[in-house]
Design an enzyme around this catalytic site. Structure first.
Site, PDB file in Angstrom:
ATOM      1  N   ALA A 171      15.786  31.043 -34.762  1.00 35.86           N
ATOM      2  CA  ALA A 171      15.775  32.708 -35.075  1.00 35.86           C
ATOM      3  C   ALA A 171      14.134  32.444 -35.256  1.00 35.86           C
ATOM      4  O   ALA A 171      13.671  33.690 -34.647  1.00 35.86           O
ATOM      5  CB  ALA A 171      16.175  33.094 -36.180  1.00 35.86           C
ATOM      6  N   LYS A 193      19.278  25.789 -27.729  1.00 32.62           N
ATOM      7  CA  LYS A 193      18.516  26.953 -27.718  1.00 32.62           C
ATOM      8  C   LYS A 193      17.345  26.828 -27.074  1.00 32.62           C
ATOM      9  O   LYS A 193      16.662  27.981 -26.238  1.00 32.62           O
ATOM     10  CB  LYS A 193      18.236  27.005 -29.299  1.00 32.62           C
ATOM     11  CG  LYS A 193      19.294  27.416 -30.406  1.00 32.62           C
ATOM     12  CD  LYS A 193      19.322  27.042 -31.426  1.00 32.62           C
ATOM     13  CE  LYS A 193      20.406  27.659 -32.366  1.00 32.62           C
ATOM     14  NZ  LYS A 193      20.055  27.399 -33.956  1.00 32.62           N
ATOM     15  N   THR A 233      11.675  17.623 -40.974  1.00 37.03           N
ATOM     16  CA  THR A 233      10.933  17.550 -39.765  1.00 37.03           C
ATOM     17  C   THR A 233      10.106  18.044 -40.214  1.00 37.03           C
ATOM     18  O   THR A 233       9.107  17.807 -39.900  1.00 37.03           O
ATOM     19  CB  THR A 233      11.472  18.071 -39.359  1.00 37.03           C
ATOM     20  OG1 THR A 233      12.833  18.110 -39.208  1.00 37.03           O
ATOM     21  CG2 THR A 233      11.395  18.331 -38.134  1.00 37.03           C
ATOM     22  N   CYS A 262      21.994  20.507 -49.942  1.00 40.03           N
ATOM     23  CA  CYS A 262      22.611  21.605 -48.690  1.00 40.03           C
ATOM     24  C   CYS A 262      22.747  22.811 -49.082  1.00 40.03           C
ATOM     25  O   CYS A 262      23.779  23.278 -48.441  1.00 40.03           O
ATOM     26  CB  CYS A 262      23.176  20.468 -47.680  1.00 40.03           C
ATOM     27  SG  CYS A 262      21.903  19.334 -47.344  1.00 40.03           S
ATOM     28  N   CYS A 264      -3.083  12.966 -46.385  1.00 48.21           N
ATOM     29  CA  CYS A 264      -4.436  13.562 -45.320  1.00 48.21           C
ATOM     30  C   CYS A 264      -5.744  12.585 -46.268  1.00 48.21           C
ATOM     31  O   CYS A 264      -6.688  12.414 -45.987  1.00 48.21           O
ATOM     32  CB  CYS A 264      -4.912  15.195 -45.955  1.00 48.21           C
ATOM     33  SG  CYS A 264      -5.008  16.209 -47.633  1.00 48.21           S
TER      34      CYS A 264
HETATM   35 ZN   LIG Z   1      -3.096  16.251 -48.324  1.00 51.38          ZN
END
Ligand SMILES: [Zn+2]
Length: 355
Positions: A42, A89, A137, A191, A253
């Protein structure tokens, strides 16, 4: 570009060109931008549509799922016909984008993004768009984004709420893991199946697509676009801008540890799909299936739809299976992994376990 083509582009985007922040230069940047969208459900498909209508025409669309009737109420781009055909999709999205603008180069990839394919699938793009519904992900995209200095737009929606953030982890800008050092508690165990309001999806998609456009146009640097999380609550009609800052001890990072790139946390042969009553089957070996031939020889259940991309088989009134051409499948209507494997093997004739 030929004169006739140029004229048609100028006509099509005449109202966009009038914006002083866009103009010919801005439209040219949008036409050249390379955008990869991870997850074409969506949110992702709506972002794709908004970007194409705004002039973007180079897109890769990554999604391992197929269009189901249950998706239609919150998805603006797909139709009952896509669901009846059980089209992937990514393919349905690419087809629709080409109908909006025939010059669009939309490349569908019918697969899930994993640590095994992330470097190949995200390489060469200017910006990554998150249309997924899970943090695994997102952590993978974030690792890739930090490693290569490529910006990405995160968007999360549930119920009446949404969060959107343009993450460009260079210099003093934070990354996703500065704010979420660990996977949120709900991932991998609870979940919970939560409802979602369609307008919350389109709201998040609108903000996401706008952030992509602003980034491509080079706008917003001074207002700290990459250090602002946009959050909204449509139930209370509240909209906020939350300032996000770099965590000086961030594993990703600051310390450059990319464990989601190097480990596959989600690559079981058969695993339940979070938030659904379905099991995903991913054969460990590379497979290329002729789906029309497979559909002709299926002895278990009834073939509901077949195309070059997928075949949908009704196994029982409650259980159906969609098999994709690379051998991946989604067994819907079941959460028992062993039973899902048995059904997969019976339908495809492919043995994934020693008997
Ligand atoms: Zn970071």
């Amino acid at each position: 570009m030929r004169d006739k083509e140029l004229l048609s582009v100028v006509e099509r985007f005449s109202r966009l060109l009038l914006l002083k922040e866009v103009g010919v230069n801005g439209l040219s940047k949008l036409r050249k931008a390379k955008v990869v969208i991870v997850g074409c459900g969506a949110t992702g498909s709506h972002i794709a549509e908004l970007l194409v209508r705004s002039g973007v025409r180079n897109l890769r669309l990554i999604d391992g799922d197929y269009v189901d009737e249950k998706n239609l109420y919150r998805t603006t781009l797909f139709t009952e016909e896509d669901a009846a055909k059980a089209l992937p999709k990514a393919v349905a999205c690419a087809n629709r984008l080409r109908l909006i603008d025939h010059s669009v180069m939309a490349e569908p990839v019918v697969d899930r993004l994993t640590s095994s394919n992330v470097e190949e699938l995200l390489k060469g793009f200017d910006i990554i768009v998150d249309g997924t519904d899970n943090f695994l992900t997102r952590f993978l995209i974030n690792d890739y984004s930090v490693k290569h200095g490529i910006p990405w737009v995160m968007s999360g929606v549930e119920q009446w709420y949404g969060n959107v953030w343009l993450i460009h982890p260079v210099g003093s800008n934070p990354c996703l893991r500065c704010v979420f050092p660990k996977l949120p508690e709900t991932v991998g165990n609870a979940c919970n199946i939560l409802g979602v309001l369609p307008t919350a999806v389109t709201m998040a998609a609108t903000i996401s697509a706008t952030l992509v456009i602003k980034h491509v146009l080079g706008l917003g640097g001074e207002e700290g676009l990459e250090r602002t999380l946009y959050t909204f609550d449509l139930k209370r009609s509240d909209f906020y801008k939350v300032r996000v800052t770099k965590n000086p001890s961030c594993e990703v990072c600051v310390h450059k540890k990319f464990r989601y790139l190097s480990n596959d946390f989600s690559h079981e042969v058969a695993q339940p799909i979070c938030g659904t009553r379905a099991v995903e089957i991913t054969p460990p070996q590379k497979i290329r299936l002729n789906l029309k031939a497979l559909a002709n020889k299926i002895k278990v259940g009834r073939v509901l739809a077949v195309s070059e991309y997928s075949v949908k088989v009704k196994v029982t009134p409650e259980i159906s299976v969609v098999v994709f051409s690379n051998g991946r499948a989604i067994v819907d209507g079941i959460t028992d992994v062993a039973k899902a494997l048995t059904i997969y093997e019976a339908v495809t004739g492919i043995k994934l376990r020693d008997s």
